[in-house]
Design a protein around this motif. Structure first.
Motif, PDB file in Angstrom:
ATOM      1  N   VAL A 173      35.243  31.742  29.439  1.00 20.01           N
ATOM      2  CA  VAL A 173      34.969  32.429  28.175  1.00 20.01           C
ATOM      3  C   VAL A 173      34.772  33.917  28.464  1.00 20.01           C
ATOM      4  N   ASP A 174      34.855  34.728  27.421  1.00 17.74           N
ATOM      5  CA  ASP A 174      34.654  36.169  27.595  1.00 17.74           C
ATOM      6  C   ASP A 174      33.284  36.451  28.201  1.00 17.74           C
ATOM      7  N   ALA A 175      33.240  37.417  29.103  1.00 14.10           N
ATOM      8  CA  ALA A 175      31.967  37.939  29.607  1.00 14.10           C
ATOM      9  C   ALA A 175      31.680  39.210  28.815  1.00 14.10           C
ATOM     10  N   ARG A 176      30.495  39.282  28.214  1.00 21.01           N
ATOM     11  CA  ARG A 176      30.090  40.464  27.454  1.00 21.01           C
ATOM     12  C   ARG A 176      28.883  41.071  28.166  1.00 21.01           C
ATOM     13  N   LEU A 177      29.005  42.360  28.483  1.00 12.82           N
ATOM     14  CA  LEU A 177      28.017  43.031  29.324  1.00 12.82           C
ATOM     15  C   LEU A 177      27.490  44.278  28.639  1.00 12.82           C
TER      16      LEU A 177
END
Length: 191
Positions: free
Chosen positions: A176-180
């Protein structure tokens, strides 16, 4: 998102101004930043859309934040940056992106970023000036921080702090997308 011509013009104006403030020739800034004199001329004439790596090297060589180089509005004491004015400095066709949300000089450059890394994607960064620190919080997904070739897993909800004065990178090993959310603190340039 601001108009790219507006961003290019701000970058041109600010590089010229900071270079003049520091009494640097094009040749001296090119040597200090590790970019060609021709590239600096194109930047100062707003004739190019330089890579994020080039913008980082020029900002580091001038001792200012990327946000300061891209600042196209002199604001009030409290500067609000609406989401549509955040500047995307790196992106991939699949949707990974690094968005500079805001930055200040305090006493050296201090930047706040939002990153999205799609599954299987990553980004490598050259070493920033010695003393640079990055703090990254994984808001969603998972992240590998790669420092000197060693992978450090950072799971969702975890914050990592590290020395960014050495080569480093970021990878999304998940599905899944990594959001930082990232903060970058660069020391002020030597006097």
């Amino acid at each position: 998102m601001p108009d790219l011509d507006l961003v290019a013009q701000a970058l041109a104006r600010n590089v010229r101004r900071f270079r003049a403030d520091r009494a640097l020739t094009l040749e001296a800034l090119a040597a200090r930043a590790g970019v060609s004199r021709g590239m600096l001329i194109q930047i100062e004439q707003a004739r190019t859309n330089p890579s994020v790596g080039t913008v980082v090297r020029v900002a580091d060589a001038l001792g200012v934040s990327i946000a300061r180089l891209l600042d196209y509005d002199q604001g009030p004491l409290v500067r609000l940056v609406p989401q549509e004015e955040a500047v995307t400095l790196w992106s991939t066709p699949r949707g990974s992106a690094a968005v500079l949300l805001a930055g200040v000089e305090s006493p050296g450059p201090l930047e706040l970023w939002h990153w999205t890394l799609r599954p299987g994607e990553g980004h490598d960064s050259d070493a920033h000036p010695v003393g640079t620190t990055e703090i990254v919080r994984v808001d969603a997904g998972e992240l590998l921080v790669v420092l000197d070739g060693v992978e450090h897993p950072v799971p969702e909800g975890t914050t990592a702090a590290y020395d960014a004065g050495r080569p480093h990178g970021y990878r999304n090993p998940g599905t899944v997308d990594a959001r930082l959310t990232m903060v970058v603190s660069v020391p002020p340039p030597p006097a």
